[in-house]
Write a protein that holds these residues in place. Sequence first.
Motif, PDB file in Angstrom:
ATOM      1  N   LEU A 108       0.835  -1.207   0.000  1.00 57.85           N
ATOM      2  CA  LEU A 108       0.000   0.000   0.000  1.00 57.85           C
ATOM      3  C   LEU A 108       0.871   1.258   0.000  1.00 57.85           C
ATOM      4  CD1 LEU A 108      -2.900   0.958   0.006  1.00 57.85           C
ATOM      5  CD2 LEU A 108      -2.910   0.840   2.501  1.00 57.85           C
ATOM      6  N   ALA A 109       1.989   1.208   0.738  1.00 62.12           N
ATOM      7  CA  ALA A 109       2.895   2.369   0.764  1.00 62.12           C
ATOM      8  C   ALA A 109       3.419   2.671  -0.635  1.00 62.12           C
ATOM      9  CB  ALA A 109       4.046   2.114   1.727  1.00 62.12           C
ATOM     10  N   SER A 110       3.784   1.614  -1.391  1.00 60.83           N
ATOM     11  CA  SER A 110       4.308   1.847  -2.748  1.00 60.83           C
ATOM     12  C   SER A 110       3.201   2.387  -3.651  1.00 60.83           C
ATOM     13  CB  SER A 110       4.920   0.570  -3.326  1.00 60.83           C
ATOM     14  OG  SER A 110       3.905  -0.348  -3.629  1.00 60.83           O
ATOM     15  N   GLN A 111       1.941   1.936  -3.418  1.00 56.98           N
ATOM     16  CA  GLN A 111       0.829   2.474  -4.226  1.00 56.98           C
ATOM     17  C   GLN A 111       0.574   3.944  -3.874  1.00 56.98           C
ATOM     18  OE1 GLN A 111      -1.904  -0.700  -3.098  1.00 56.98           O
ATOM     19  NE2 GLN A 111      -2.091  -1.291  -5.241  1.00 56.98           N
ATOM     20  N   PHE A 112       0.674   4.275  -2.596  1.00 56.03           N
ATOM     21  CA  PHE A 112       0.525   5.689  -2.191  1.00 56.03           C
ATOM     22  C   PHE A 112       1.616   6.546  -2.829  1.00 56.03           C
ATOM     23  CE2 PHE A 112      -1.749   4.577   2.041  1.00 56.03           C
ATOM     24  CZ  PHE A 112      -2.991   4.702   1.439  1.00 56.03           C
ATOM     25  N   LEU A 113       2.851   6.017  -2.858  1.00 54.14           N
ATOM     26  CA  LEU A 113       3.969   6.792  -3.436  1.00 54.14           C
ATOM     27  C   LEU A 113       3.765   7.017  -4.932  1.00 54.14           C
ATOM     28  CD1 LEU A 113       7.143   5.404  -1.633  1.00 54.14           C
ATOM     29  CD2 LEU A 113       6.141   7.692  -1.440  1.00 54.14           C
ATOM     30  N   ARG A 114       3.314   5.963  -5.627  1.00 56.50           N
ATOM     31  CA  ARG A 114       3.069   6.123  -7.060  1.00 56.50           C
ATOM     32  C   ARG A 114       1.939   7.126  -7.283  1.00 56.50           C
ATOM     33  NH1 ARG A 114       1.432   1.647 -11.710  1.00 56.50           N
ATOM     34  NH2 ARG A 114       1.607   3.141 -13.406  1.00 56.50           N
ATOM     35  N   HIS A 115       0.935   7.030  -6.426  1.00 56.12           N
ATOM     36  CA  HIS A 115      -0.198   7.963  -6.493  1.00 56.12           C
ATOM     37  C   HIS A 115       0.302   9.403  -6.312  1.00 56.12           C
ATOM     38  CE1 HIS A 115      -4.669   8.557  -5.150  1.00 56.12           C
ATOM     39  NE2 HIS A 115      -4.221   9.614  -5.782  1.00 56.12           N
ATOM     40  N   ALA A 116       1.183   9.600  -5.304  1.00 59.51           N
ATOM     41  CA  ALA A 116       1.722  10.947  -5.043  1.00 59.51           C
ATOM     42  C   ALA A 116       2.492  11.450  -6.263  1.00 59.51           C
ATOM     43  CB  ALA A 116       2.639  10.916  -3.827  1.00 59.51           C
ATOM     44  N   HIS A 117       3.258  10.557  -6.889  1.00 58.38           N
ATOM     45  CA  HIS A 117       4.024  10.942  -8.076  1.00 58.38           C
ATOM     46  C   HIS A 117       3.075  11.348  -9.209  1.00 58.38           C
ATOM     47  CE1 HIS A 117       7.342  11.021 -10.865  1.00 58.38           C
ATOM     48  NE2 HIS A 117       6.697  10.209 -11.664  1.00 58.38           N
ATOM     49  N   ASP A 118       2.004  10.573  -9.393  1.00 53.60           N
ATOM     50  CA  ASP A 118       1.009  10.921 -10.430  1.00 53.60           C
ATOM     51  C   ASP A 118       0.417  12.302 -10.163  1.00 53.60           C
ATOM     52  OD1 ASP A 118       1.304   8.453 -11.628  1.00 53.60           O
ATOM     53  OD2 ASP A 118      -0.452   7.562 -10.649  1.00 53.60           O
ATOM     54  N   GLU A 119       0.025  12.541  -8.894  1.00 56.79           N
ATOM     55  CA  GLU A 119      -0.635  13.817  -8.581  1.00 56.79           C
ATOM     56  C   GLU A 119       0.321  14.997  -8.779  1.00 56.79           C
ATOM     57  OE1 GLU A 119      -3.464  13.262  -8.755  1.00 56.79           O
ATOM     58  OE2 GLU A 119      -4.418  12.069  -7.196  1.00 56.79           O
ATOM     59  N   SER A 120       1.611  14.737  -8.528  1.00 61.39           N
ATOM     60  CA  SER A 120       2.609  15.786  -8.767  1.00 61.39           C
ATOM     61  C   SER A 120       2.664  16.140 -10.262  1.00 61.39           C
ATOM     62  CB  SER A 120       3.973  15.292  -8.275  1.00 61.39           C
ATOM     63  OG  SER A 120       4.968  16.187  -8.652  1.00 61.39           O
ATOM     64  N   ARG A 121       2.646  15.096 -11.112  1.00 61.73           N
ATOM     65  CA  ARG A 121       2.636  15.346 -12.567  1.00 61.73           C
ATOM     66  C   ARG A 121       1.374  16.102 -12.961  1.00 61.73           C
ATOM     67  NH1 ARG A 121       1.521  11.542 -15.536  1.00 61.73           N
ATOM     68  NH2 ARG A 121       1.534   9.780 -14.126  1.00 61.73           N
ATOM     69  N   HIS A 122       0.235  15.678 -12.386  1.00 59.54           N
ATOM     70  CA  HIS A 122      -1.034  16.345 -12.724  1.00 59.54           C
ATOM     71  C   HIS A 122      -0.988  17.821 -12.331  1.00 59.54           C
ATOM     72  CE1 HIS A 122      -3.213  12.172 -12.288  1.00 59.54           C
ATOM     73  NE2 HIS A 122      -2.201  12.164 -13.134  1.00 59.54           N
ATOM     74  N   ALA A 123      -0.461  18.071 -11.115  1.00 65.76           N
ATOM     75  CA  ALA A 123      -0.388  19.467 -10.644  1.00 65.76           C
ATOM     76  C   ALA A 123       0.455  20.296 -11.607  1.00 65.76           C
ATOM     77  CB  ALA A 123       0.206  19.511  -9.235  1.00 65.76           C
ATOM     78  N   ARG A 124       1.586  19.746 -12.050  1.00 65.57           N
ATOM     79  CA  ARG A 124       2.464  20.502 -12.965  1.00 65.57           C
ATOM     80  C   ARG A 124       1.782  20.726 -14.311  1.00 65.57           C
ATOM     81  NH1 ARG A 124       6.606  17.204 -11.122  1.00 65.57           N
ATOM     82  NH2 ARG A 124       6.673  16.127 -13.111  1.00 65.57           N
ATOM     83  N   ALA A 125       1.060  19.688 -14.802  1.00 68.39           N
ATOM     84  CA  ALA A 125       0.386  19.820 -16.103  1.00 68.39           C
ATOM     85  C   ALA A 125      -0.650  20.950 -16.047  1.00 68.39           C
ATOM     86  CB  ALA A 125      -0.288  18.504 -16.480  1.00 68.39           C
ATOM     87  N   PHE A 126      -1.451  20.972 -14.963  1.00 68.64           N
ATOM     88  CA  PHE A 126      -2.466  22.031 -14.840  1.00 68.64           C
ATOM     89  C   PHE A 126      -1.806  23.403 -14.663  1.00 68.64           C
ATOM     90  CE2 PHE A 126      -5.462  18.570 -13.298  1.00 68.64           C
ATOM     91  CZ  PHE A 126      -6.283  18.648 -14.397  1.00 68.64           C
ATOM     92  N   ALA A 127      -0.749  23.450 -13.845  1.00 71.14           N
ATOM     93  CA  ALA A 127      -0.082  24.744 -13.596  1.00 71.14           C
ATOM     94  C   ALA A 127       0.571  25.271 -14.879  1.00 71.14           C
ATOM     95  CB  ALA A 127       0.957  24.593 -12.496  1.00 71.14           C
TER      96      ALA A 127
END
Length: 221
Positions: free
Chosen positions: A49-68
């Motif tokens: 679950l920790a590795s899934q949370f980390l991958r999720h965090a990485h995805d959200e970081s990419r999403h934030a940059r794409a929108f910004a």
Amino acid sequence: MDLWTAAASRLSLRSPARVAARMSAFARAERGSQLDMLLAASQTQDLTLASQFLRHAHDESRHARAFANRARELGEDGWIHADGGRLLRQLGPAKFLAFVHQGEARAIQRFLVIQDTLTQNGDTRSAAIFGALLDDETRHASYTRTALDSVAENPAAELRNARRWSLWQGYRRLTASTAKGLHDAGAWLLYLSLFPLAFWLRWVRPVRSGWVESAPERGPQ
Ligand SMILES: [Fe+2]
Ligand SMILES: [Fe+2]
């Protein structure tokens, strides 16, 4: 939600400036989600679950940059300021997973409607961003549901609790923004109603400003 989101999207995406503001809002939401996932990864004992949370965090970081980045192209400054990281501690593991699962499922529906509206408006570049993120959001909704089923004794009850909590948060945000609106309106009303009085006082009792000459000293008489 689709009808409401469609109506709201048509209103809020009518001009490039409004699209930019919406992109900035999404960038903040994605950054906040990234922070929640990073802290969740650091607090769980389950390595999968920790590795899934980390991958999720990485995805959200990419999403934030794409929108910004898109917000910046449309004239906003692209600065992302977000709060986050408290959700897991606040909700506990099961309710946290239920809440994130529902948020991701809502995001998928919202992204589809906004993508459609932007395409109709001819802004295919902005629409493409939402299309590109859909696979990630679908994976987020899926793994959080699987994890919820393995963590919770009664997943359906956790989903109900999370929905109630989410509605309560929405109500609190609404009351806070309404109170701020009423406060601002009241302050303006007070200012405008006192303005004639201030003007009249100034007229009947003019204030002397600048250098004030002192009375000449009297010599001995
Ligand atoms: Fe996202
Ligand atoms: Fe997501």
